[in-house]
Design a protein around this motif. Sequence first.
Motif, PDB file in Angstrom:
ATOM      1  N   THR A 164       0.340   4.521   9.629  1.00 24.93           N
ATOM      2  CA  THR A 164      -0.740   4.227   8.682  1.00 24.93           C
ATOM      3  C   THR A 164      -1.456   2.940   9.042  1.00 24.93           C
ATOM      4  O   THR A 164      -2.686   2.875   9.066  1.00 24.93           O
ATOM      5  N   LEU A 200       0.811  -1.222   0.000  1.00 26.03           N
ATOM      6  CA  LEU A 200       0.000   0.000   0.000  1.00 26.03           C
ATOM      7  C   LEU A 200       0.844   1.271   0.000  1.00 26.03           C
ATOM      8  O   LEU A 200       1.912   1.343   0.614  1.00 26.03           O
ATOM      9  N   SER A 201       0.294   2.277  -0.695  1.00 26.23           N
ATOM     10  CA  SER A 201       0.919   3.598  -0.758  1.00 26.23           C
ATOM     11  C   SER A 201      -0.183   4.605  -1.084  1.00 26.23           C
ATOM     12  O   SER A 201      -1.336   4.232  -1.312  1.00 26.23           O
ATOM     13  N   TYR A 202       0.205   5.881  -1.128  1.00 24.63           N
ATOM     14  CA  TYR A 202      -0.777   6.898  -1.532  1.00 24.63           C
ATOM     15  C   TYR A 202      -0.858   7.019  -3.049  1.00 24.63           C
ATOM     16  O   TYR A 202      -1.584   7.850  -3.581  1.00 24.63           O
ATOM     17  N   SER A 203      -0.131   6.174  -3.757  1.00 28.31           N
ATOM     18  CA  SER A 203      -0.092   6.215  -5.217  1.00 28.31           C
ATOM     19  C   SER A 203      -0.248   4.808  -5.761  1.00 28.31           C
ATOM     20  O   SER A 203       0.191   3.831  -5.143  1.00 28.31           O
ATOM     21  N   THR A 204      -0.894   4.674  -6.920  1.00 25.01           N
ATOM     22  CA  THR A 204      -1.073   3.371  -7.571  1.00 25.01           C
ATOM     23  C   THR A 204      -0.233   3.304  -8.833  1.00 25.01           C
ATOM     24  O   THR A 204      -0.274   4.230  -9.664  1.00 25.01           O
ATOM     25  N   GLN A 228      -3.005   1.879  -4.021  1.00 25.95           N
ATOM     26  CA  GLN A 228      -3.845   2.500  -2.992  1.00 25.95           C
ATOM     27  C   GLN A 228      -4.855   1.488  -2.455  1.00 25.95           C
ATOM     28  O   GLN A 228      -5.198   0.507  -3.113  1.00 25.95           O
ATOM     29  N   TYR A 229      -5.329   1.765  -1.260  1.00 29.52           N
ATOM     30  CA  TYR A 229      -6.204   0.796  -0.588  1.00 29.52           C
ATOM     31  C   TYR A 229      -7.455   0.509  -1.415  1.00 29.52           C
ATOM     32  O   TYR A 229      -7.853  -0.659  -1.565  1.00 29.52           O
ATOM     33  N   ASP A 230      -8.081   1.535  -1.965  1.00 27.79           N
ATOM     34  CA  ASP A 230      -9.326   1.289  -2.698  1.00 27.79           C
ATOM     35  C   ASP A 230      -9.088   0.443  -3.940  1.00 27.79           C
ATOM     36  O   ASP A 230      -9.882  -0.428  -4.282  1.00 27.79           O
ATOM     37  N   LYS A 258      -7.892   1.565 -12.497  1.00 27.98           N
ATOM     38  CA  LYS A 258      -6.501   1.936 -12.214  1.00 27.98           C
ATOM     39  C   LYS A 258      -5.489   0.871 -12.637  1.00 27.98           C
ATOM     40  O   LYS A 258      -4.398   1.196 -13.099  1.00 27.98           O
TER      41      LYS A 258
END
Length: 692
Positions: free
Chosen positions: A636, A566-570, A603-605, A616
């Motif tokens: 996090t 996981l990250s803030y970017s995919t 990203q999580y979603d 994505k």
Amino acid sequence: MTRSVYVTGIDRGDGRQVVELGVMELLTRQVDRVGVFRPLVHDDGPDRLFELLRARYRLGQDASSTYGMTYAEGATLQAEQGTDELVSRIVGRFHRVAADYEVVLVLGTDYAGTQLPDELSLNARLANEFGAHVLPVVGGRDQTAESVRAEARNAHRAYGSFGCDILALVVNRVAAADREAVQERLAASLPVPCYVLPDDPALAAPTVAQVTQALGGTVLLGDDAGLARDAVDFVFGGAMLPNFLPALTPGCLVVAPGDRSDLVVGALASHSAGTPPIAGVLLTLGERPSEEVLRLAARLAPGTPVISVAANSFPTAAELFSLEGKLNAATPRKAETALGLFERYVDGRELLSRIEVARGERLTPMMFEHKLIERARADLRRVVLPEGTEERVLRAADVLLRRGVCELTLLGPVETIRKKGADLGIDLSAAQIVDPATSEMRQKFAEEYARIRAHKGVTVELAHDVVADVNYFGTLMVQEGLADGMVSGAVHSTAATIRPAFEIIKTRPDAEIVSSVFFMCLADKVLVYGDCAVNPDPDAGQLADIAVQSAATAERFGVQPRVAMLSYSTGTSGAGADVDKVRQATELVRSRQPELLIEGPIQYDAAVEPSVAATKLPDSEVAGRASVLIFPDLNTGNNTYKAVQRSAGAIAVGPVLQGLNKPVNDLSRGALVQDIVNTVAITAIQAQGPGA
């Protein structure tokens, strides 16, 4: 067609509820949607067993859909329009219920004042019309081994003569001394599996609450835990105190005239000393002790029930001896005892294979919990619980011992633990209780700890004080092979729980660091979150190690690993040090385990929601289907697991530590009893070895 299992009998008094509960346990391990149906019910209030099943297995079924008709309606219909019409209406009701479930547990008629002729043939016909497997139960109480064998053979012959599909046969309530002989004789003479369960006095014993209700008693003292105790014996007080005290037995209900305050105080003082723990005191004649005596009684044995009834001793005794304990939603500990008995003597795997219920594709929280208990019981290990004086830990120990999940060692002052157990009505006779402060192992452990920590300047004298701490003592028990694993943290911090493991047990050679996962039990699946408890800011190599360990843990516990880093970017949509760390960790995992399904950064979603993943990362084998989610840092991970736990109503099991040479696991200080049970079961499975 919906599968169904029809549990039935041949007469009253077979204790069939134990079998019905055990079969429900087996079915809910396999599928998510299990229904319950009774062809006929008494109209004397709620169905006690259904209420227990609904509470225990979180059934969404409405009580109004669980039965065909009342016995009175059935008897009238049969008399006026015949058996065919009775059967037709019940079958129609059954099929309306069965349409909503993958499998249905059918609870046969109870032979108790039903006014129905030839009840056995009615059960057989209904089972055939339902297309159900039949599981007959035969009662063996107060019978010889030979008469039990004859009864069982007759039951098999009777249901077989009606063309029933007999799944197996259960003989219940057999004298413990006869169980093996009955098992051998029936195995040699019946063409289907036969399981023989011994009589367990604790199941037949009424609780103090049930005694109070049956006698119309008034509770003078006692709490819910005290009222839930089983009255396994009755001791009638009439003698003077010195002659009365030796007559007390463990778990007895003392019955005495209400004006015998000396017996009340004496019995409760004996209970407080644990010699022996009693269920409570029942006072007759409508008399009650003075307020001064009651205040003293409350201080002597807090929570222990003192009940007053109006009748004198003789009619009270007559009614007491006619009472029998019943399984219901208010007796959860009886349910644990019943399941422990069923699981010990019934081959669940064999029974399920004969039912031919296909395992559901989903892994629900309940299935996950069942699987833990089943696997832990398959190869018993000893788990040490350092917080032996904590009420939640003792209640969890009660469940674990009744279910036979593992062997237990409790740490703390021995008399304090025994007294607290007695006050809670918990039988700890099967547990080992050790006081680190007085244990003969303390000196040996001090010498071992001093040897391990000599490079830090630890002397034997200093170590002697350190190892008296329950977490250090428990960890050393694991290190020395006196226990197979440890669970702590209900009242201790994570640091206090795992620091001794870092110092003494240490990291496995194939693990770079010790990390943790939570099993997040959502409504229809179980996800694995790591690391949410141990490593504040892992670097890329450490993050890769966490991912590999977490995937292995997931697979070991029945979750197919599809790893999302996981990250803030995919994908390639973002840049920066944090994203680069996750990208580098992902590549390290791919190089170490190319067969592992992994995606990152993501990203999580996009990791858990197919519709987002389709936009994505449309070609990913993980996106939208991730089962193992690896967080980039502790901040996090910890916040996310708690947010999901609270906002989505998820059950969070953990943290489960990974990477240690031997299993030690931490509890949340807000852990519930079931959380502790689950964590102990996980620890026992970890102790079974990598192939468990």
